[in-house]
Design an enzyme around this catalytic site. Structure first.
Site, short mmCIF file in Angstrom:
data_model
loop_
_atom_site.label_atom_id
_atom_site.label_comp_id
_atom_site.label_asym_id
_atom_site.label_seq_id
_atom_site.Cartn_x
_atom_site.Cartn_y
_atom_site.Cartn_z
N ASP A 210 0.80 -1.42 0.05
CA ASP A 210 0.01 -0.08 -0.16
C ASP A 210 0.94 1.27 0.10
O ASP A 210 1.85 1.01 0.30
CB ASP A 210 -1.11 0.12 0.75
CG ASP A 210 -0.17 0.20 2.11
OD1 ASP A 210 0.48 1.37 2.85
OD2 ASP A 210 -0.04 -0.83 2.91
N ASP A 212 0.69 3.48 2.86
CA ASP A 212 0.18 4.03 3.89
C ASP A 212 -0.70 5.58 3.84
O ASP A 212 -1.57 4.56 2.84
CB ASP A 212 2.13 4.40 4.35
CG ASP A 212 2.15 4.91 5.61
OD1 ASP A 212 1.68 3.73 6.14
OD2 ASP A 212 2.54 6.28 6.53
#
Length: 290
Positions: A210, A212
């Site tokens: 991802d 973050d």
């Protein structure tokens, strides 16, 4: 020349190694307590390998409760020479996208609730972690990843946070913009420091799941999406790991970067002043010097 024995510490999503021959789960006792789990031991292409699920099978350990000292001690006791850490991470860089791998070469340690050294009162030692990963091992991981058609970035700074919560938006922006971190995770510290104290070559492969929370187009971390990416990354990691025995070979010369000699001048406590109980606990980690 010594026999190569590769250890893989598997992070979230990676709980086994495909194709391991004569595989068996081995229970290893250490003076630092029990490791995260039993260790799968076997061979791959004729090279001994060990696999340790960092969070335990079933994912029972949080990043803060992982018994890092016991894990590294257990791998050293088994005769491991080279440790590959595989872990899920968030990315602070647009070009380091979910699904990509990063061969980490630097860390910023923001953990605070973990025992970070095998040494202490009664036997003091200071190892250098200026360059906390082994370039030779990093080369092998990069080559293996590229051969498996994995998009891999060589070099990156890993921000190790305590967790278990993900970052706030303010923290995410600070780590990215002010501190210059590239990826963020919760488990490579103090693992990398302990591997250096145990004179083990250590490489960190960050599997990005991802962005973050800093990315304006992605918002906060979505655990559902993370899990989906995690499963794909785990399959890639197994393919990468399968290529390592051929690249590293059955025997190895002393590490050209000195990882296997990190304690050479590190122990400061004089022999007659050392705590015998602590010295006994250091039999595997520092037996070469003690």
């Amino acid at each position: 020349m010594t026999e190569t024995r590769i250890a893989v510490i598997g992070g979230s999503g990676l709980y086994d190694i495909a194709g391991l021959q004569d595989a068996e789960w081995v229970t290893v006792e250490t003076p630092w307590g029990a490791p995260s789990d039993a260790i799968m031991s076997g061979t791959l292409d004729g090279v001994p390998m060990a696999f340790l699920p960092r969070h335990g099978r079933g994912h029972v350990h949080s990043p803060s409760s992982v018994p890092y000292r016991a894990n590294i001690d257990a791998l050293k006791r088994l005769g491991c020479t080279d440790v590959i850490s595989v872990s899920a991470c968030g990315s602070f860089r647009e070009e380091m996208a979910p699904g990509d791998f990063v061969i980490v070469d630097q860390f910023i340690d923001r953990t605070f609730a973990r025992e970070k050294s095998f040494f202490g009162e009664g036997c003091v030692a200071h190892v250098s972690v200026a360059h906390p990963t082994c370039p030779r091992l990093g080369d092998a991981c990069e080559t293996a990843a590229r051969a498996a058609d994995i998009k891999v970035h060589r070099g990156g700074t890993y921000l190790a946070m305590e967790g278990p919560q993900f970052s706030t938006l303010a923290e995410s922006k600070m780590y990215r913009e002010s501190w210059g971190a590239d990826v963020i995770g919760m488990t490579n510290m103090p693992e990398a420091k302990l591997a250096r104290e145990a004179e083990l070559c250590y490489a960190s492969v960050a599997m990005i799941t991802d962005y973050d929370s800093w990315h304006p187009d992605h918002g906060e971390v979505d655990v559902t999406k993370i899990i989906a990416t995690l499963m794909g990354n785990a399959d890639k990691a197994r393919t990468m790991v399968a290529r390592l025995p051929e690249l590293l070979g059955a025997t190895r010369a002393p590490c050209p970067h000195g990882c296997d000699r990190a304690l050479e001048y590190a122990i400061l406590t004089q022999p007659d002043a050392r705590d015998p109980d602590l010295v006994a606990k250091l039999d595997a980690v520092a037996g070469r010097m003690l």
